[in-house]
Scaffold this active site. Structure first.
Site, short mmCIF file in Angstrom:
data_model
loop_
_atom_site.label_atom_id
_atom_site.label_comp_id
_atom_site.label_asym_id
_atom_site.label_seq_id
_atom_site.Cartn_x
_atom_site.Cartn_y
_atom_site.Cartn_z
N ASP A 3 0.87 -1.18 0.00
CA ASP A 3 0.00 0.00 0.00
C ASP A 3 0.91 1.23 0.00
O ASP A 3 1.38 1.67 1.05
CB ASP A 3 -0.92 0.01 1.22
CG ASP A 3 -1.94 1.15 1.17
OD1 ASP A 3 -1.70 2.13 0.43
OD2 ASP A 3 -2.97 1.07 1.88
N ASP A 42 5.27 16.63 9.76
CA ASP A 42 5.04 16.57 8.32
C ASP A 42 5.06 17.96 7.71
O ASP A 42 4.93 18.10 6.50
CB ASP A 42 3.75 15.83 7.97
CG ASP A 42 2.68 15.95 9.02
OD1 ASP A 42 2.78 16.86 9.86
OD2 ASP A 42 1.73 15.16 9.00
N TYR A 73 7.21 12.01 8.05
CA TYR A 73 7.43 10.78 7.29
C TYR A 73 8.69 10.81 6.43
O TYR A 73 8.93 9.88 5.68
CB TYR A 73 6.18 10.49 6.44
CG TYR A 73 4.95 10.43 7.31
CD1 TYR A 73 4.68 9.33 8.11
CD2 TYR A 73 4.09 11.53 7.39
CE1 TYR A 73 3.58 9.30 8.96
CE2 TYR A 73 2.98 11.50 8.23
CZ TYR A 73 2.74 10.40 9.01
OH TYR A 73 1.65 10.38 9.85
N HIS A 103 -5.75 12.56 13.71
CA HIS A 103 -6.85 12.44 12.75
C HIS A 103 -7.99 11.55 13.24
O HIS A 103 -9.09 11.58 12.69
CB HIS A 103 -6.35 11.87 11.43
CG HIS A 103 -5.53 12.82 10.62
ND1 HIS A 103 -5.98 14.06 10.25
CD2 HIS A 103 -4.28 12.70 10.09
CE1 HIS A 103 -5.05 14.67 9.53
NE2 HIS A 103 -4.00 13.87 9.44
#
Length: 723
Positions: A20, A282, A322, A135
Site C-alpha cells: 500500500d 510533516d 514521514y 486524525h
C-alpha cells in the site's frame, strides 16, 4: 526538574503487512531512527526516561466510543486478509495484530507525560509514540491514526487534575478538521497548520452527544489549511480562529510569524495552565505529506516560544512526520529546546510569504472583536477588559520583514481538490526537493558542530558582597573579571565608570560578554550601579562589536539614550522601549513609548521587538533596564527569555543594583513559577502566580525599514580595545 522522554519499544511492532504505497510511510523506523539520533546527540541520556504504559479502556473511553474500542480490541485475533479488508473501510489506515497494543501504549504515553508534568516530577517532556492520533475520531480511525492521544490526554488533565485552561498546539499537515479538534473541544487554544479544505469548526462545536464537549471556559484557536473564506464559519465567536496555509512550500518565517502574531497573543490572553503540543513534523522540509519547508531548527524556536506559557509546563506528543532524516532531526531539535539548550539560527529568507501574511491579517481582522490581543487601534470588542486603557499608545506590528524576496511556490503544486500533488520519484521536482532537503539538513549538522551547547547555561555577576542567591547547578555565579588594563582602558570613555564599584561591575560585564561570545556561557545577567547603567551599556556594545559580534541588538528599556558615535552601518540595532514617541530615527534606531499595561508590553514585544530581532539575526543581545524602566521583574525576565531565540541564547541583561534583589536564578523552573523561567529568573519574593494579561486596544500595522545583514564571517575576530 528535568525533561521526560516517554517511549516503549513495543510501539515499533505494528507494520504494514501488504502493499500500500499510501500507508507504507507510517513505519516503525520513524521511532527507531528518531531514538537513535537522540542517543547519538546525547539528548536521551539527559532526559528522564519513562517506559510507556497502556491506556486503560476506560481512559480510551474519555474520547472514543465503547464500540470503536471493542472493534480495535478484536483486531488482535484477525488474519492478514481480514485486517486488510477492515483497513479499507477507513481512509489511509492499516491494521496489524499489534495495532491495539501499540495504540494503547501511545495513548498511555501521553497520559504518563501529563501526569509527570502536572505532578511536578518533570518540567516538560516528549512522548515518542506511534501510531499517531490527531486524525482519529470518536468512532473511526483515519489518516494513520487510531486513538486520539492528545485529546485523551486533554480530557484526562481536566478530569484527574482539575485543569480548566490548556493550550493544544497542532503542528502538522492534515487534510481535514477531523480528529483532535473534533473529538476533544479541549479547553484550549490550538494552532494547526494544514494544507487542504476542512470541516467547519463551528459545526464540530455543535456535535453534542457525538463527541465530547467541554466547559464554557473553553476556547479553541485552530489554524488549518484551506480557503480564507472558511473564516466566516466562526465569525462572531471566540471558539476558533483559523490560520489557513493556502499553498505548499511555507517556511520558517511563515511559522514564526503565525506564532508571534496569532498564537502567542491569544495564548497569553488566555493564560493556560498546560500546553499540549500535537507535534507533527510533516510540516518539516522533505516530508512527502506536507511538502512544506520548515527546517528542523524551526521547531526548536517554536518550542522555545511555547515554553514561556503555563509556567513552562509543555507536553509534546509525536504525531506525523514521514521523511525519516528530517523527522529525526526535528525531534532532536524539539527535545534540545525542551532541555533548555539554545536554538540554532533559523535558515532561509526571514520574510513571510505574501499568502501567509494575508492569512494572518485575515485572522487578526476577523477575531479582533472577540480577542482584545488582536484588536486594531480604535477597535472595541464586546469582551474588552477593564484593564485596557483607551489611551495606550499604538505599537507597530511589522508582519513583513523585507530582508529579501522569498520564493512563492506556484499554484500548480496543488491539485484541484486543494491537496498537494504528490511528487513522483524521478521527476525533476522530486530530485530538486530531495537535494534541497539534504542541503538543509547538512547545514543544520554543520551549525551544531560549529556551535556546540555552552557548558554554562546562565551566569550571574554581582557587585554587592552581601547579595544572597539560590542557584541551580546549571547556573554559575561569575567571579571572574576582565584584566585590569582592559577595564581601565574602557572606563576612560566615561566619568561615571571612575568609581570603584562601577569599575568592578564593568569588569564583570566585559568578562561575561567575552565568555558569551566565546561560547563558554549561553546567557547572563549583571548588576551595575544605577548611575553607571548608561555608561556600562555603551562600553558593553563597543566591547561586543570589537570582540567579534557582527550584529548586536540592544534593547534599552527606560530613559536610556543611544550612545553617541555608534556607527549606523548595520552592525548594531538600537531599540529603545521608553522613548517619548514611536519613531524610526534611522534604519537602525527605533524608539517606542513604554506601554502602560502588561498587555501593552506584551504587544510591543510580540509585534515589534521579536520580529525586528528575528529579522536582524543578532550574534548578541544586550537588554538594559535603565532609569524609570517601569517593568516588573517577571516582565523584564520574559523579555530576556523571548530574545534567546533570535540570538541563539546569547543574551546579557544589565540591571541596576537597586533592583537586583528582586531577582534570583532558578534554572528552567516549573511548578508555580511565573512564565519567565526560560531565562532562569524568578522573583526572590513570592513568585507571581500567573501573570494576568490585560491588552491594549491599539496595534497599527506598518513596515519597518529594510536592511540586509552583513554576511557572517567564518569565525570571530578581535579588534583593539576602545576603537
Amino acid at each position: 526538574m528535568g525533561t521526560a522522554l516517554v517511549y516503549h519499544e513495543d510501539m515499533t511492532a505494528a507494520r504494514l503487512l501488504w502493499d500500500d504505497p499510501e500507508c507504507e510511510i507510517e513505519c516503525p523506523e520513524r521511532l527507531t531512527m528518531a531514538l537513535e539520533r537522540l542517543q547519538q546527540r546525547g539528548l536521551e541520556q539527559r532526559c528522564l526516561r519513562l517506559a510507556a504504559r497502556e491506556a486503560s479502556e476506560a481512559e480510551l473511553g474519555l474520547v472514543h466510543s465503547p464500540e470503536y474500542v471493542a472493534l480495535l480490541r478484536g483486531t488482535q485475533a484477525l488474519g492478514t486478509r481480514e485486517l486488510q479488508a477492515l483497513s479499507r473501510q477507513y481512509d489511509s489506515v492499516y491494521f496489524h495484530p499489534s495495532t491495539f497494543h501499540c495504540a494503547r501504549l501511545a495513548a498511555g504515553a501521553a497520559l504518563q507525560l501529563v501526569d509527570a508534568v502536572l505532578a511536578g516530577a518533570v518540567r516538560n517532556g516528549l512522548a515518542l509514540v506511534r501510531p499517531p492520533g490527531h486524525h482519529s475520531q470518536r468512532a473511526a480511525a483515519n489518516g494513520f491514526c487510531v486513538f486520539n492521544n492528545v485529546a485523551i490526554a486533554a480530557r484526562h488533565a481536566q478530569q484527574k487534575h482539575g485543569l480548566h485552561r490548556f493550550v493544544p498546539v497542532w503542528l502538522q499537515e492534515s487534510s481535514s478538521l477531523t480528529g483532535t479538534s473534533t473529538t476533544a473541544r479541549a479547553s484550549s487554544i490550538s494552532l494547526r497548520t494544514t494544507l487542504a479544505s476542512f470541516i467547519s469548526p463551528g459545526t464540530a462545536m455543535s456535535m453534542g452527544a457525538s463527541g465530547p464537549t467541554f466547559e464554557s471556559q473553553t476556547q479553541m484557536l485552530s489554524g488549518r489549511g484551506g480557503a480564507v473564506a472558511s473564516l466566516s464559519t466562526c465569525l462572531g465567536t471566540r471558539a476558533s480562529a483559523d490560520t489557513p496555509w493556502p499553498q505548499v512550500g511555507m517556511g520558517n518565517a511563515d511559522y514564526v510569524a503565525a506564532f508571534l502574531h496569532v498564537l502567542l497573543p491569544l495564548a497569553f490572553e488566555f493564560n493556560p495552565e498546560l500546553v499540549l503540543v500535537s507535534a507533527g513534523f510533516d510540516s518539516a522540509i522533505g516530508d512527502p505529506e506536507g511538502q512544506m519547508q520548515a527546517t528542523p531548527e524551526c521547531f526548536a524556536h517554536l518550542t522555545q516560544l511555547l515554553q514561556v506559557l503555563a509556567g513552562g509546563r509543555v507536553c509534546a506528543v509525536l504525531e506525523g512526520g514521514y521523511h525519516l532524516e528530517s523527522l529525526s532531526q526535528s525531534v532532536c531539535m524539539t527535545v534540545q529546546a525542551l532541555l533548555g539548550d539554545p536554538a540554532p539560527p533559523l535558515s532561509g529568507p526571514l520574510v513571510p510569504q505574501g499568502s501567509a501574511l494575508e492569512s494572518i491579517q485575515s485572522v487578526r481582522a476577523a477575531h479582533g472583536p472577540h480577542w482584545t490581543s488582536l484588536q486594531q487601534q480604535g477597535q472595541r470588542g464586546p469582551e474588552r477588559r477593564a484593564g485596557c486603557a483607551s489611551g495606550t499608545p499604538a505599537v507597530a506590528v511589522p508582519l513583513n520583514h523585507p530582508l529579501g524576496a522569498a520564493p512563492v511556490p506556484s499554484p500548480s503544486t496543488r491539485s484541484p481538490e486543494g491537496r498537494p500533488s504528490a511528487l513522483l520519484p524521478g521527476a525533476p521536482e522530486f530530485k530538486a526537493a530531495a537535494t534541497q532537503t539534504m542541503a538543509a539538513l547538512s547545514s543544520l549538522l554543520d551549525q551544531l558542530h560549529l556551535n556546540p551547547t555552552p557548558p554554562v547555561r546562565t551566569a550571574v555577576a554581582l557587585t554587592a558582597p552581601d547579595a544572597v542567591l539560590v542557584l541551580t547547578p546549571d547556573v554559575l555565579c561569575e567571579e571572574g573579571s576582565a584584566p585590569q588594563e582592559e577595564m581601565q582602558a574602557w572606563a576612560r570613555l566615561h566619568e561615571a565608570l571612575a568609581q570603584d564599584r562601577a569599575l568592578t561591575a564593568l569588569g564583570k560585564v566585559l568578562y561575561l560578554v567575552d565568555r558569551i561570545l566565546d561560547g563558554q556561557v549561553s546567557s547572563g545577567i549583571a548588576a551595575t550601579p544605577a548611575l553607571a547603567v548608561a555608561a556600562t551599556l555603551d562600553v558593553a556594545i563597543r566591547c561586543g562589536l570589537s570582540h567579534g559580534a557582527q550584529r548586536l541588538l540592544c534593547v534599552a528599556v527606560g530613559q536610556l539614550d543611544r550612545p553617541p558615535g555608534l556607527a549606523d552601518d548595520g552592525t548594531n540595532l538600537w531599540l529603545n522601549i521608553g522613548g517619548k514617541e514611536a519613531a524610526a530615527l534611522s534604519m537602525f534606531h527605533v524608539s517606542v513609548p513604554l506601554p502602560g499595561t502588561t498587555g501593552g508590553f506584551l504587544s510591543c514585544v510580540l509585534a515589534l521587538v521579536l520580529p525586528l530581532a528575528y529579522s536582524f539575526q543578532p550574534d548578541l543581545v544586550l537588554v538594559a533596564l535603565g532609569p524609570a524602566h517601569g517593568l516588573r521583574d517577571p516582565q523584564a525576565a520574559l523579555l530576556a527569555a523571548l530574545l534567546r531565540g533570535p540570538a541563539g541564547g546569547r543574551v546579557l541583561a544589565l540591571v541596576e543594583e537597586v533592583s537586583w534583589m528582586g531577582w534570583t536564578c532558578c534554572g528552567v523552573g516549573g511548578g508555580e513559577k511565573p512564565a519567565t523561567h526560560c531565562f532562569h529568573f524568578c522573583c526572590l519574593r513570592k513568585p507571581h502566580p500567573g501573570l494576568r494579561w490585560s491588552w491594549p486596544g491599539g496595534c497599527t500595522e506598518r513596515h519597518p525599514p529594510a536592511w540586509v545583514p552583513s554576511p557572517r564571517p567564518p569565525q570571530r575576530t578581535r579588534r583593539p580595545w576602545c576603537t
